[in-house]
Every structure is written in C-alpha cells, then in structure tokens.
Write a protein that holds these residues in place. Structure first.
Motif, PDB file in Angstrom:
ATOM      1  N   GLN A 309       0.844  -1.180   0.000  1.00  8.15           N
ATOM      2  CA  GLN A 309       0.000   0.000   0.000  1.00  8.15           C
ATOM      3  C   GLN A 309       0.874   1.221   0.000  1.00  8.15           C
ATOM      4  O   GLN A 309       1.322   1.683   1.023  1.00  8.15           O
ATOM      5  CB  GLN A 309      -0.937  -0.015   1.214  1.00  8.15           C
ATOM      6  CG  GLN A 309      -1.873  -1.237   1.183  1.00  8.15           C
ATOM      7  CD  GLN A 309      -2.972  -1.116   2.205  1.00  8.15           C
ATOM      8  OE1 GLN A 309      -3.036  -0.139   2.941  1.00  8.15           O
ATOM      9  NE2 GLN A 309      -3.842  -2.105   2.239  1.00  8.15           N
ATOM     10  N   SER A 310       1.106   1.755  -1.172  1.00  8.88           N
ATOM     11  CA  SER A 310       2.085   2.812  -1.336  1.00  8.88           C
ATOM     12  C   SER A 310       1.735   4.058  -0.568  1.00  8.88           C
ATOM     13  O   SER A 310       2.609   4.791  -0.129  1.00  8.88           O
ATOM     14  CB  SER A 310       2.223   3.152  -2.828  1.00  8.88           C
ATOM     15  OG  SER A 310       2.540   2.006  -3.552  1.00  8.88           O
ATOM     16  N   LEU A 421       8.226 -10.386   8.937  1.00  9.19           N
ATOM     17  CA  LEU A 421       7.403  -9.391   9.621  1.00  9.19           C
ATOM     18  C   LEU A 421       6.942  -8.389   8.579  1.00  9.19           C
ATOM     19  O   LEU A 421       7.771  -7.740   7.926  1.00  9.19           O
ATOM     20  CB  LEU A 421       8.200  -8.702  10.732  1.00  9.19           C
ATOM     21  CG  LEU A 421       8.675  -9.634  11.855  1.00  9.19           C
ATOM     22  CD1 LEU A 421       9.629  -8.896  12.783  1.00  9.19           C
ATOM     23  CD2 LEU A 421       7.485 -10.193  12.623  1.00  9.19           C
ATOM     24  N   TYR A 422       5.630  -8.259   8.421  1.00  8.01           N
ATOM     25  CA  TYR A 422       5.048  -7.479   7.340  1.00  8.01           C
ATOM     26  C   TYR A 422       4.277  -6.273   7.869  1.00  8.01           C
ATOM     27  O   TYR A 422       3.996  -6.160   9.067  1.00  8.01           O
ATOM     28  CB  TYR A 422       4.105  -8.352   6.507  1.00  8.01           C
ATOM     29  CG  TYR A 422       4.806  -9.389   5.670  1.00  8.01           C
ATOM     30  CD1 TYR A 422       5.026  -9.177   4.314  1.00  8.01           C
ATOM     31  CD2 TYR A 422       5.247 -10.576   6.240  1.00  8.01           C
ATOM     32  CE1 TYR A 422       5.670 -10.134   3.540  1.00  8.01           C
ATOM     33  CE2 TYR A 422       5.890 -11.536   5.474  1.00  8.01           C
ATOM     34  CZ  TYR A 422       6.102 -11.307   4.123  1.00  8.01           C
ATOM     35  OH  TYR A 422       6.743 -12.251   3.366  1.00  8.01           O
ATOM     36  N   GLU A 423       3.909  -5.419   6.918  1.00  9.17           N
ATOM     37  CA  GLU A 423       3.030  -4.303   7.235  1.00  9.17           C
ATOM     38  C   GLU A 423       1.723  -4.847   7.822  1.00  9.17           C
ATOM     39  O   GLU A 423       1.186  -5.849   7.361  1.00  9.17           O
ATOM     40  CB  GLU A 423       2.740  -3.507   5.962  1.00  9.17           C
ATOM     41  CG  GLU A 423       1.915  -2.254   6.186  1.00  9.17           C
ATOM     42  CD  GLU A 423       1.640  -1.522   4.880  1.00  9.17           C
ATOM     43  OE1 GLU A 423       1.438  -0.299   4.913  1.00  9.17           O
ATOM     44  OE2 GLU A 423       1.619  -2.201   3.829  1.00  9.17           O
ATOM     45  N   ASN A 428      -2.721  -1.631  12.817  1.00 11.55           N
ATOM     46  CA  ASN A 428      -3.037  -1.022  11.521  1.00 11.55           C
ATOM     47  C   ASN A 428      -2.151   0.166  11.167  1.00 11.55           C
ATOM     48  O   ASN A 428      -2.333   0.783  10.122  1.00 11.55           O
ATOM     49  CB  ASN A 428      -4.514  -0.617  11.474  1.00 11.55           C
ATOM     50  CG  ASN A 428      -4.893   0.356  12.572  1.00 11.55           C
ATOM     51  OD1 ASN A 428      -4.023   0.904  13.255  1.00 11.55           O
ATOM     52  ND2 ASN A 428      -6.179   0.559  12.766  1.00 11.55           N
ATOM     53  N   GLU A 429      -1.190   0.515  12.029  1.00 11.49           N
ATOM     54  CA  GLU A 429      -0.224   1.571  11.710  1.00 11.49           C
ATOM     55  C   GLU A 429       1.187   1.015  11.625  1.00 11.49           C
ATOM     56  O   GLU A 429       2.158   1.769  11.622  1.00 11.49           O
ATOM     57  CB  GLU A 429      -0.278   2.686  12.761  1.00 11.49           C
ATOM     58  CG  GLU A 429      -1.586   3.466  12.773  1.00 11.49           C
ATOM     59  CD  GLU A 429      -1.564   4.611  13.768  1.00 11.49           C
ATOM     60  OE1 GLU A 429      -0.736   4.577  14.716  1.00 11.49           O
ATOM     61  OE2 GLU A 429      -2.367   5.535  13.611  1.00 11.49           O
ATOM     62  N   GLY A 464       1.680   5.356  15.475  1.00 14.88           N
ATOM     63  CA  GLY A 464       1.957   6.714  15.084  1.00 14.88           C
ATOM     64  C   GLY A 464       2.661   6.865  13.761  1.00 14.88           C
ATOM     65  O   GLY A 464       3.221   7.929  13.477  1.00 14.88           O
ATOM     66  N   LEU A 465       2.660   5.817  12.923  1.00 16.93           N
ATOM     67  CA  LEU A 465       3.320   5.881  11.631  1.00 16.93           C
ATOM     68  C   LEU A 465       4.753   6.389  11.751  1.00 16.93           C
ATOM     69  O   LEU A 465       5.193   7.252  10.992  1.00 16.93           O
ATOM     70  CB  LEU A 465       2.524   6.764  10.669  1.00 16.93           C
ATOM     71  CG  LEU A 465       1.100   6.288  10.355  1.00 16.93           C
ATOM     72  CD1 LEU A 465       0.388   7.283   9.453  1.00 16.93           C
ATOM     73  CD2 LEU A 465       1.127   4.913   9.701  1.00 16.93           C
ATOM     74  N   GLY A 466       5.466   5.872  12.715  1.00 15.27           N
ATOM     75  CA  GLY A 466       6.870   6.220  12.904  1.00 15.27           C
ATOM     76  C   GLY A 466       7.176   6.990  14.158  1.00 15.27           C
ATOM     77  O   GLY A 466       8.343   7.170  14.521  1.00 15.27           O
TER      78      GLY A 466
END
Length: 474
Positions: A309-310, A421-423, A428-429, A464-466
């Motif tokens: 999911q780009s 280990l994947y996205e 979900n973040e 927190g997406l990083g």
C-alpha cells in the motif's frame, strides 16, 4: 599556375568561412551567457554554485556559473552531490538541493514564477516582498513574504512553510491554505486521484539541506523553529551516526560489495513482477543466526499480509523506493573499478516487544528476544548505489528473508516484509521504515543515493506511523 591560384583562393575562402562560423558561434554563446553586457540585470543572480550545475537557455545547455543573471525560460539542473543558491533581490534566496531540476517561467520586476520539476528547493522570499507563483507537480501556489521548501518525488510532492503563508491550487481543483508550521502533501494513486493533506510538522522531519538553509537564511529569526532547535536536531543525528559507527567496529559482519559478475547474475535471476509466482523466494532454514546475531529464521510458507500500500506510510520515509537513478560512474571492462565506500546498516523490530498483544498469531517466532534482526554491520558499496541496493545485498548475505514488490504508481519498489514481519502484522499503523543519518526521508529507499559513512537503520513501527521509532510527528 592558374590552377595553383584557384587552389589558394579556395583555401582562403574555406578559412574565411570557418572564421565566420566560429565568430557567429562565439556571438551566439556570448549572447546567451551575457558576455557582452547591454542587457538589463535580472533580480535573480546566481550566488553560489557547488559541483556540477547545468543551465539550459533557449535549447543550449552549459555549466552554471556564479554571478550569472537568470531569465525566463532558464532550466537549472543540480546533479548528484551538487547545489546552487540564487539571490532573489538583495536578501532573498532560492536554493536547489542535489538531484533537482527547476525552470524559471517568468522573471520581471518583483514578480517571479518558477516550476520545480523534481528534487528539492528552499526559498526565502520574506525580505524582498516578491510576488511568487510556484508550481510543483500539477499544483500551483501563490506566496508573498514567505519562507518555504518544496520536495517533488515520483508519485508525491510536498511543501513546508516556515514563515508566512501559501494559497495552493491542488491538481484536483481544490484550494488549500497553508500557514507557517504546516506541510501540504499531495500524492496520486493508481487511478490518478489526488490525495491531499495539510498537517503540522516538526523539525525532525526536515533533512539536512532544509535545516542548514533555514539556519542561515535572512529570515532565520522569523521562522517557526529557532536556530538552536534546528541545531539540536543536527546534533542528535550526528550522535546517532557516531554511535552506529562505533557499534559497527565491534560487529563481526562485514558485507563486501558485489562483483560485476555477481551483480549481472543477480539481475538475471531477479524480476520486478509483483505476482506471487515471481516474488523473491523465502529462506527455509529455521532458527539460525549468523555471527553478528542476525536472525535468519524463516518458514516455508509465504506470508500474505504484506500488501504494497504505497500511500500508507510513504510520507514518513517508509520502505517505498524508486524514481531517481544513481549517477555514480561505473567502471568498464579494462578500467580500474570505482573506489569502494562503506556504510552501516541495522535492522530492528524492538517496538514489537512493547506491542506483543497486537502481533499476528504465530509471528512471535520471528521477533528476536532483543528486537535486533541485524546488529549494526559494515557494508561496502559503489558510487550510485542506494539504500535499497544495500538492504537487498545484506539480507541475501546474512540469510534474512526479504520481500518487496514493484509499485508502478511510484516507479519504485516497496518493502513488504523483512524476516517474515510485514506491514499490519502488529497493528493497523505498523510497517517498515528507514532512516539515514538519523533522518527519515519522505521518499523511497531506492531514491536515496548513499554517501560514504552513511548510517542506515531499518525499523519496524507499530504506532503513530513512525512516532514510536523517532520519526517526526506530522
């Protein structure tokens, strides 16, 4: 005798023609470059040129020099390792980072229009009261007395505002108002639909080019972030880099650069097709570790949760890679090979240890007890190689499972999984991100061309997406 006279006359005429052609060429070049004066001085004058920066004027290209007036229609291109600064009036500045191309579309009085074709620019228009219209991608913005930076990468573009404000007409026809301390990001999906966001940003999201320009610009005391705050970010990154280099000295894993023959063989065996049958094969050895402590365990089955999911995390320096080709010269047969450089790389997933309740069942086996999949290791590389090149090589060398897919929208690779280990495997973040010298780039890992001494860290974010791995909170 008559024949000799005719021959001499013919030779004279040929020399005369050559001289006339040379004179016309000099006059044409001089007219383009402004050698002969007589033209009105532009309020855009090149102030500093580092490395190889080219200018194209009326279809003729040549090297940009200092103290050169710029005109409407000029296209500037800063190559790898190069940069340029253009004075805007007496105190303003327009700076181009490496691998950047921009066109001056209009330049008269105190009105400026320019188009950022690709790369990054930093602009301080605040001291000059210049009316500015800038384009980036298919978006246009109006600015006056503003300080900003623009980044245009394959598939997405963004503009940070440090002082003043911008009114932006987005490619989908919507209008956005961007104030100091905010970043506008526009990405385009596979259906050519624009996705727009306007958020607050922190100095940790700025790269070194932006920080250094902000620290020295005329309007530095009027920016959202103080020079001291920006310097602390640079200091933290330098400390992290030094720590990584010290760790690498104690590591037993040293990954050599691939030979030309190995690289060609690898290219023959590798495909960018994203279909299941063409994805990279997984390792089948179970529970092994290399001498450096790198976990190389893997299962026989391929995990299906790592969809590419780009749009998910690309704005925060995720594993999407792409776009720009390295520009380092490669050696040809019979010539001496290019001098090798080294960088360090670390692969960590320790954030998962604090979020085990969210981890997909059965994935615990792939999470090392200390959260370190690959301890800090030294890797050799050649000029022009990218973060993606080094990740692929080190995983192959250390026996670490790696899965990636091609993303046509970004003309890039996307890292789906490392060590199984994947996205979305831990919320979900969650997913993989990378940083170089302490900074999370907002573009793909194969767009980041390495320099000697760089430190790469691949880290798995859960929240927190990083934000939980040191990424800037937007």
């Amino acid at each position: 005798m008559e024949t000799k006279k005719k021959k001499n006359l013919l030779n004279f005429l040929m020399v005369l023609v050559i001289l006339v052609m040379a004179f016309c060429g000099v006059m044409a070049a001089g007219s383009l470059k402004g050698w002969f004066g007589g033209e009105e001085k532009s309020f855009l004058i090149t102030e500093k040129v580092t490395g190889v920066v080219n200018i194209e004027r009326k279809g003729v290209g040549y090297s940009l020099k200092r103290d050169q007036s710029l005109k409407a229609g000029d296209i500037l291109e800063a190559r790898q390792g190069s940069s340029a600064e253009v004075a805007v009036g007496a105190e303003g500045v327009l700076a181009l980072n490496e691998n950047t191309e921009a066109e001056i579309t209009s330049c008269e009085d105190n009105s400026l229009e320019f188009h950022v074709l690709n790369g990054e620019i930093f602009a301080d228009f605040a001291p000059e009261h210049v009316n500015v219209k800038l384009s980036f991608g298919d978006n246009t913005a109006q600015a006056e007395e503003a300080v900003l930076s623009v980044s245009v990468q394959t598939g997405s573009c963004s503009v940070n505002v440090y002082a003043g404000k911008l009114d932006v007409l987005v490619q989908d026809g919507s209008e956005e108002h961007v104030e100091a301390g905010q970043i506008l990001t526009v990405s385009t999906d596979a259906y050519e639909k624009a996705h727009v966001s306007v958020e607050e940003f922190q100095p940790e999201s700025m790269n070194e080019f932006m920080i250094l320009q902000a620290q020295k610009c005329t309007s530095k005391n009027e920016l959202m972030f103080s020079a001291a705050r920006l310097q602390s970010v640079l200091d933290d990154r330098e400390a992290e880099k030094q720590s990584a280099l010290e760790e690498s000295l104690n590591s037993s894993l040293h990954v050599p650069a691939e030979s030309k023959e190995d690289r060609l063989e690898s290219e023959d065996l590798t495909t960018t097709d994203t279909s299941d049958e063409n994805r990279p094969e997984e390792n089948t050895e179970d529970g092994e570790k290399d001498e450096s402590g790198a976990d190389v365990s893997s299962s026989g089955g391929q995990e299906g949760s790592g969809n590419a999911q780009s749009g998910g995390q690309e704005g925060s320096g995720n594993a999407q890679s792409g776009g720009q080709e390295g520009t380092g010269d490669s050696s040809s047969d019979g010539q001496a090979e290019a001098a090798l450089k080294t960088c360090t790389i670390t692969i960590r997933c320790d954030t998962i240890l604090d979020n085990l309740e969210n981890l997909t069942a059965g994935k615990e086996a792939y999470v090392p007890a200390n959260g370190c999949i690959l301890s800090t290791s030294t890797v050799e590389f050649e000029d022009g190689e990218t973060v993606f090149d080094v990740l692929e090589r080190v995983c192959s060398y250390a026996g670490i499972q790696l899965e990636y897919s091609w993303t046509p929208m970004y003309n890039s690779y996307y890292i789906e999984g490392i060590n199984h280990l994947y996205e979305f495997d831990c919320g979900n973040e969650s997913g993989w991100m990378y940083k170089v010298n302490g900074w999370f780039p907002n573009y793909g890992c194969s767009s980041y061309t390495l320099q000697g001494g760089d430190t790469i860290v691949w880290c798995y974010t859960c929240n927190g997406l990083g934000a939980d791995v040191g990424g800037a909170a937007y």
